[in-house]
Design a protein around this motif. Structure first.
Motif, PDB file in Angstrom:
ATOM      1  N   LEU A  53       9.478  44.172  14.770  1.00 44.15           N
ATOM      2  CA  LEU A  53       9.527  45.292  13.820  1.00 44.15           C
ATOM      3  C   LEU A  53       8.204  45.462  13.090  1.00 44.15           C
ATOM      4  N   PHE A  54       7.582  44.325  12.720  1.00 44.63           N
ATOM      5  CA  PHE A  54       6.271  44.393  12.081  1.00 44.63           C
ATOM      6  C   PHE A  54       5.256  45.060  13.004  1.00 44.63           C
ATOM      7  N   CYS A  65       5.765  47.072  15.580  1.00 42.52           N
ATOM      8  CA  CYS A  65       6.082  48.492  15.783  1.00 42.52           C
ATOM      9  C   CYS A  65       5.704  49.322  14.560  1.00 42.52           C
ATOM     10  N   ALA A  66       6.053  48.848  13.384  1.00 47.03           N
ATOM     11  CA  ALA A  66       5.718  49.582  12.160  1.00 47.03           C
ATOM     12  C   ALA A  66       4.206  49.666  11.975  1.00 47.03           C
ATOM     13  N   ALA A  67       3.510  48.580  12.249  1.00 48.54           N
ATOM     14  CA  ALA A  67       2.053  48.584  12.102  1.00 48.54           C
ATOM     15  C   ALA A  67       1.417  49.566  13.084  1.00 48.54           C
ATOM     16  N   VAL A  86       2.813  52.245  14.412  1.00 52.12           N
ATOM     17  CA  VAL A  86       3.122  53.613  13.990  1.00 52.12           C
ATOM     18  C   VAL A  86       2.191  54.014  12.850  1.00 52.12           C
ATOM     19  N   LEU A  87       1.914  53.093  11.925  1.00 55.41           N
ATOM     20  CA  LEU A  87       0.958  53.372  10.849  1.00 55.41           C
ATOM     21  C   LEU A  87      -0.453  53.575  11.397  1.00 55.41           C
ATOM     22  N   THR A 147       0.605  39.654  14.720  1.00 57.73           N
ATOM     23  CA  THR A 147       1.996  39.380  15.079  1.00 57.73           C
ATOM     24  C   THR A 147       2.128  37.980  15.653  1.00 57.73           C
ATOM     25  N   ALA A 152       5.396  47.561  20.939  1.00 56.82           N
ATOM     26  CA  ALA A 152       4.814  48.196  19.757  1.00 56.82           C
ATOM     27  C   ALA A 152       3.756  49.221  20.147  1.00 56.82           C
ATOM     28  N   ALA A 199       5.615  52.213  21.269  1.00 58.83           N
ATOM     29  CA  ALA A 199       6.334  52.869  20.168  1.00 58.83           C
ATOM     30  C   ALA A 199       5.403  53.698  19.295  1.00 58.83           C
ATOM     31  N   GLY A 200       4.178  53.247  19.140  1.00 54.92           N
ATOM     32  CA  GLY A 200       3.274  53.950  18.245  1.00 54.92           C
ATOM     33  C   GLY A 200       2.394  54.990  18.899  1.00 54.92           C
TER      34      GLY A 200
END
Length: 129
Positions: A13-14, A16-18, A20-21, A48, A67, A70-71
């Motif tokens: 999750l970290f 993927c979120a990173a 996307v940011l 990660t 990730a 995803a991003g």
């Protein structure tokens, strides 16, 4: 550096979120530059791999390419409807696979080194006295 505390799911999750940011950053400041997106992927993959718990080390090299995928959508450059967006995503993934491999390799190397250090610590006999 903070101690490793992320679970396997948390590491994924970290990452993927990173990413996307990072994609949002590349989209806003660099006009959807896939080069900037790819350049920032290996540090996210390394973070990660460094921050995941020792029990979940194997998940870091698995989460890294997920990730990346995803991003990449916001900066993929697809046009039109769903088909155009999908083709832009597939094109971005295939044309920038070098960044994907580089980040995954960085994560895998960090995991291998961390695992070797953990195994080495277990094998060293402790001296009392």
């Amino acid at each position: 550096m903070p101690r490793p505390r992320l679970t396997g799911l948390g590491g994924g999750l970290f990452a993927c979120a990173a990413m996307v940011l990072v994609a949002g950053f590349a989209w806003l400041l660099f006009d959807s530059s896939l080069f900037v997106y790819g350049l920032l992927f290996p540090p996210v993959a390394a973070a990660t791999a460094l921050w995941v718990r020792p029990a979940d080390l194997i998940t870091a090299p698995i989460a890294a390419p997920i990730a990346f995928a995803a991003g990449v959508w916001p900066v993929s450059g697809g046009s039109g409807g769903f088909g155009g967006q999908l083709m832009g995503l597939v094109s971005a993934l295939s044309l920038h696979a070098g960044w994907l491999y580089a980040g995954t390799l960085v994560a895998a190397l960090i995991v291998v080194v961390r695992k070797a250090v953990l195994i080495g610590r277990r094998r060293v006999p402790r001296r009392i006295g």
